[in-house]
Design a protein around this motif. Structure first.
Motif, mmCIF file in Angstrom:
data_model
loop_
_atom_site.group_PDB
_atom_site.id
_atom_site.type_symbol
_atom_site.label_atom_id
_atom_site.label_comp_id
_atom_site.label_asym_id
_atom_site.label_seq_id
_atom_site.Cartn_x
_atom_site.Cartn_y
_atom_site.Cartn_z
ATOM 1 N N UNK A 1 9.927 -13.357 -9.031
ATOM 2 C CA UNK A 1 8.824 -13.035 -8.880
ATOM 3 C C UNK A 1 8.890 -11.301 -8.558
ATOM 4 N N UNK A 2 8.365 -10.288 -8.823
ATOM 5 C CA UNK A 2 8.443 -8.919 -9.075
ATOM 6 C C UNK A 2 7.090 -8.314 -8.758
ATOM 7 N N UNK A 3 6.928 -7.183 -8.040
ATOM 8 C CA UNK A 3 6.208 -6.245 -8.096
ATOM 9 C C UNK A 3 6.855 -4.869 -7.890
ATOM 10 N N UNK A 4 6.289 -3.831 -8.720
ATOM 11 C CA UNK A 4 7.143 -2.603 -8.591
ATOM 12 C C UNK A 4 6.127 -1.539 -9.150
ATOM 13 N N UNK A 5 6.460 -0.392 -8.709
ATOM 14 C CA UNK A 5 5.851 0.787 -9.092
ATOM 15 C C UNK A 5 6.851 2.041 -9.477
ATOM 16 N N UNK B 1 10.018 -1.397 -5.541
ATOM 17 C CA UNK B 1 9.766 -2.708 -6.134
ATOM 18 C C UNK B 1 10.349 -3.663 -4.931
ATOM 19 N N UNK B 2 9.596 -4.888 -5.011
ATOM 20 C CA UNK B 2 9.793 -6.138 -4.249
ATOM 21 C C UNK B 2 10.314 -7.026 -5.315
ATOM 22 N N UNK C 1 13.668 -5.440 -1.014
ATOM 23 C CA UNK C 1 12.573 -4.639 -1.000
ATOM 24 C C UNK C 1 13.294 -3.276 -1.099
ATOM 25 N N UNK C 2 12.974 -2.589 -2.246
ATOM 26 C CA UNK C 2 13.489 -1.180 -2.763
ATOM 27 C C UNK C 2 12.279 -0.094 -2.127
ATOM 28 N N UNK C 3 12.012 -0.058 -1.009
ATOM 29 C CA UNK C 3 10.979 1.131 -0.491
ATOM 30 C C UNK C 3 9.705 0.919 -0.855
ATOM 31 N N UNK C 4 9.391 -0.604 -0.920
ATOM 32 C CA UNK C 4 7.866 -0.971 -1.594
ATOM 33 C C UNK C 4 7.077 -1.271 -0.404
ATOM 34 N N UNK C 5 5.863 -1.232 -0.398
ATOM 35 C CA UNK C 5 4.844 -1.911 0.746
ATOM 36 C C UNK C 5 5.323 -3.046 0.917
#
Length: 431
Positions: free
Chosen positions: A240-244, A297-298, A315-319
């Motif tokens: 799973x991933x969430x990123x921006x 992203x996470x 976690x790459x700097x993500x909330x």
């Protein structure tokens, strides 16, 4: 008379600035309504635009009324579309390319149809003016301005309305181009946001809400896909991933699509490595290919264990993700590395682990949910955790949870895109 002329001159000066930055055709309608409200004192201001597509068997080009979400006019919805050959004052203004006025119900009944009378009586009109909108390539629509008492236009007022219509037409053309560009960008982004997979033992739900203002479409994304098992009898695995990706335009959406695909490829090519290795591989590929995938992203892997599931994430700097387990306080998964910066040398990303017992709910989200200028980030995350905990305790369906989080936590959904992804471990999910 001098006072009236000064008022109209002021209206024209305001018209030159009123449409700057209009965010779409609905916004154009609101702005023209606000512009004429004080000086002309109408009870109604409407906007209709010609449609480019065909209208079936009905003769003449089709027109569609632009709805204003700030007002409740059921008549507009009831008679949403018409053609330039229909019996409406706006249709006549479009046919004859001139201002059309009606100053009595009798005049309306004599020259127009029952539908026009229905609107006239329901909305309490006593006079109206329909003004065609001339764009750079010809007629594009019409304005309608109505009064609750008899109002006859003098020559000066006609000139003012023509000038207002010119400004409105130019603003409408710009807004149509903006709407088209935003629609294409949103379509691109939605095409990249695939449906969540069906995984035995887990419930998954996702929500993506693009920003509503201007052309704010960009690099927010979520992703979820099943990973191949490491052995024929190995436990199920899920990524799973969430990123921006930084930016609010089609370029950011395009970069997001490339980064998303590259991260998937890194997972597939390195099945025996964890999520941190996949993120590191993504960064290296971006550096080699000069892909400016700056952002956060996470990325996580879930593997079924003896008791529930195991979560491994990077976690790459993500909330921070939120973990809600019934009977416990919500856990904020704080550990993180620096954000994605393609210009910096790649370093090995760190990886973290935790258990997801039966009933646990994991929430990943982008900063559009919690980040606001007027509210501290930590307090927004805490509020999100409390609301998530309430839903988990109540056993609410995940889709309902995400919609409620977006509705109650995202203060201004016009400011930024929002992507949410939730995973819940079913009770009795252990093999």
């Amino acid at each position: 008379m001098d006072g009236v002329r000064k008022s109209r001159m002021r209206l024209l000066l305001q018209a030159a600035e009123a449409f700057v930055g209009a965010a779409g055709v609905a916004d154009v309608r609101r702005r023209v309504r606000d512009l004429v409200l004080n000086d002309l004192k109408p009870v109604y201001v409407g906007l209709s635009l010609l449609e480019h597509r065909g209208n079936g068997h009905r003769p003449g080009p089709a027109a569609r009324r632009i709805l204003d979400p700030e007002i409740d006019v059921q008549m507009e919805t009831r008679y949403r579309t018409y053609t330039v050959m229909d019996e409406w004052p706006t249709a006549r203004a479009l046919r004859e390319r001139r201002i059309v006025t009606v100053t009595s119900r009798e005049e309306l009944a004599e020259s127009y149809g029952e539908q026009a009378l229905d609107v006239w009586d329901t909305l309490g009109f006593a006079s109206l003016a329909a003004i065609p909108l001339e764009g750079t390539q010809g007629a594009i629509g019409a304005l309608i301005i109505a009064w609750g008492e008899v109002h006859e236009l003098d020559p000066d007022e006609r000139a003012v309305l023509k000038a207002v219509a010119q400004y409105t037409a130019l603003a409408t053309e710009r807004a149509l181009r903006l709407d088209d560009r935003t629609s294409v960008a949103h379509g691109l982004q939605k095409a990249l946001l695939t449906s969540v997979p069906d995984v035995p033992g887990l419930d998954l739900a996702a929500l993506y809400q693009p920003a509503a203002a201007f052309d704010l479409v960009g690099g927010d994304w979520y992703d979820a896909y099943r990973l191949p098992v490491e052995a024929p009898d190995g436990p199920p695995r899920l990524a799973v991933t969430v990123g921006d990706i930084t930016g609010h335009n089609t370029r950011a959406a395009a970069i997001m699509g490339q980064a998303r695909s590259m991260l998937r490829q890194a997972d597939i090519d390195h099945l025996h490595r964890g999520p941190a290795h996949a993120v590191t591989a993504l960064e290296r590929a971006c550096n080699v290919l000069s892909l400016p995938a700056t952002g956060t992203l996470v990325h996580a892997h879930l593997t079924r264990a003896d008791e529930g599931w195991e979560l491994r994430w990077s976690n790459a700097g993500h909330p921070p993700p939120l973990l809600a387990v019934p009977g416990r306080a919500v856990e904020v998964l704080h550990p993180h590395d620096r954000l994605l910066l393609p210009d910096l040398p790649c370093g090995q990303r760190t990886e973290h682990r935790t258990a997801l017992p039966p009933g646990a709910t994991l929430l990943l989200y982008t900063d559009g949910l919690v980040e606001r200028r007027s509210r501290a980030l930590d307090s927004s995350i805490e509020a999100t955790g409390r609301l998530l905990q309430q839903h988990v305790a109540a056993g609410a369906p995940l889709h309902d949870v995400l919609r409620d989080l977006h509705r109650r936590i995202a203060v201004d959904p016009n400011e930024d895109d929002v992507a949410l992804l939730a995973v819940r471990v079913r009770h009795g999910a252990a093999p």
